[in-house]
Each structure stands twice: as structure tokens, then as C-alpha cells.
Design an enzyme around this catalytic site. Structure first.
Site, PDB file in Angstrom:
ATOM      1  N   CYS A  98       0.978  -1.083   0.041  1.00 32.77           N
ATOM      2  CA  CYS A  98      -0.257   0.004   0.140  1.00 32.77           C
ATOM      3  C   CYS A  98       0.744   1.099  -0.076  1.00 32.77           C
ATOM      4  CB  CYS A  98      -1.049   0.081   1.220  1.00 32.77           C
ATOM      5  SG  CYS A  98      -0.362  -0.073   2.752  1.00 32.77           S
ATOM      6  N   HIS A 171      -1.841   1.156   7.187  1.00 32.17           N
ATOM      7  CA  HIS A 171      -2.291   1.233   5.735  1.00 32.17           C
ATOM      8  C   HIS A 171      -1.931   2.703   5.495  1.00 32.17           C
ATOM      9  CE1 HIS A 171      -4.516   0.304   2.263  1.00 32.17           C
ATOM     10  NE2 HIS A 171      -5.532   1.508   2.223  1.00 32.17           N
TER      11      HIS A 171
END
EC number: 3.4.19.12
Length: 238
Positions: A98, A171
Site C-alpha cells: 500500500c 495502511h
């Protein structure tokens, strides 16, 4: 909630501006672009400027997953071509990458696109891959990208995970301006597509408008207000 299955796995990147900067240079961004830590949201004189995009790193707790699920139900999966898109969005099809997708969203949108070298990996990606599916396949199959990424992932101060398939608890998402309008977009490869946050930026504004900073604050508040669990980087032009 469905679990996404990946065909390819990368070791996660450390949220380190030097690591991120080194990687975008390897992929074809100009040396005049680089990432800087954002240490405060409340003291304008300390913000790194001019900023072209932001990358927020945060814990993937229940509040985030719940909010994402509600928002995902409101729009269709992104399937347009680059000629129609307001922003370039990359679907995440590589596990634990990510950070990479946040970097790509930052440098491939807004004014940052003007600082990509002709003939580079990034330039070729943008010129030849006109749909999200084409871009996803190109990223999965690129040996050049995998090599540059592997080098970057070994840098920084954190220990490199022994297994690239191990799940991580943080994330990365990007906030970037469209190169076609004044709207700011949330760009997350783990969603169905880009999320339009509205006309929060004037033609000459950098990313640090009060509207954009308000969205970042909302993320922190939604996760219980513990800003120490979050970090923020800005893509800046020297």
C-alpha cells in the site's frame, strides 16, 4: 467482509520520507520532488511547502474498516480509461504494497506529473496503460519495479519482515489534486476507485488548504483521536 486474495506479495515499505523519495527517483520522478514529514497540522509556518500531495499512514482499526465499507456501498467499481478519468487511480493487486500505491498516486496526479522524466518507468506506465486493469497488470509483471521496490524496502531503520505474506497493521492512503479540475481526491488502491472529496483547492493552491487538513483530522478523530498512531508525509517540490 470479503478478504482480498493476492497473486503477488511485497515486503512492506517503512514510512520513511527518505525511502519514499529514493523510490520515486528510481522510478523516474525528478530529483526536485521529494517527501517530507509533516510534524504538525496546526502551525502553518512549519508545514513543508509547496506540497503537491499527502500520504497518511494510520492503523487499520475497526472504525476505518467500517467507514470504508459504508462508503464502498455508494459507488461503482472504477473502470474508466485515462482519457476520461479526473485522476489516475491504481488498484492494489500486490499484497503489503500500500506504500507503493500511495507513492504512485502522489507522483502520477496533479502538478507532480510535470516532474516525471520522459522515457522512465512512470512515464511509460502513464502513456501505455490507460485503464486500472492495464495498470494493475503492468505493476504486477514489471521486473524493473520489483527490483527498485526491493532495494527501497531494505532501507530505513525497521527490521525487514521475514515473510512478505505476513499481514501488517498499518495502511497508506494518498490525497492528491486532479490535474483536470480543482477537486481533491482520496486515492487508496484497496478501494473500488478514487473518492472525490470536493473542490477544496484553487488552481494555485498547494495541498495544505484548511479543507484538506480537516479531512486528515477527521481520520485521526475517527480512530479515537490518538494522533501518535498516525504519520503524515508531503510530496514537495524543491
Amino acid at each position: 467482509m470479503s478478504v482480498k486474495r493476492y497473486r503477488k506479495h511485497f515486503i512492506p515499505l517503512e514510512s520513511n520520507p527518505d525511502v519514499f523519495t529514493d523510490l520515486i527517483h528510481k522510478l523516474g520522478a525528478s530529483p526536485t520532488l521529494g517527501f517530507r514529514d509533516v510534524l504538525t497540522l496546526d502551525e502553518p509556518e512549519l508545514l513543508p511547502r509547496p506540497a503537491l500531495a499527502l500520504i497518511l499512514i494510520f492503523p487499520t482499526l475497526e472504525a476505518y474498516e467500517s467507514q470504508k465499507e459504508k462508503e464502498e456501498a455508494l459507488y461503482e467499481e472504477c473502470a474508466g480509461s485515462a482519457r476520461e478519468e479526473e485522476v489516475v487511480w491504481f488498484e492494489q493487486t500486490i499484497n503489503n504494497a500500500c506504500g507503493l500505491y500511495a507513492i504512485l498516486h502522489a507522483v502520477c496526479n496533479g502538478d507532480a506529473r510535470n516532474f516525471i522524466h520522459t522515457g522512465s518507468f512512470l512515464a511509460t506506465l502513464l502513456e501505455t496503460c490507460l485503464t486500472p486493469r492495464e495498470r494493475a497488470l503492468a505493476l504486477e509483471s514489471s521486473g524493473e519495479l520489483e527490483s527498485a521496490y526491493a532495494t527501497a524496502a531494505k532501507q530505513g531503520d525497521s527490521a525487514v519482515p521475514a515473510n512478505a505474506e505476513d499481514e501488517v497493521d498499518f495502511h497508506f492512503v494518498c490525497f492528491a489534486k486532479s490535474s483536470k479540475n480543482s477537486h481533491m481526491y482520496e486515492l487508496d488502491g484497496d478501494r473500488k476507485g478514487p473518492v472525490d472529496k470536493g473542490a477544496l483547492l484553487g488552481s494555485n493552491d498547494d495541498i495544505f488548504t484548511e479543507g484538506v487538513l480537516g479531512i486528515v483530522r477527521e481520520y485521526i478523530q475517527r480512530e479515537g483521536g490518538e494522533s501518535s498512531n498516525f504519520s503524515l508525509m508531503a510530496l514537495v517540490r524543491a
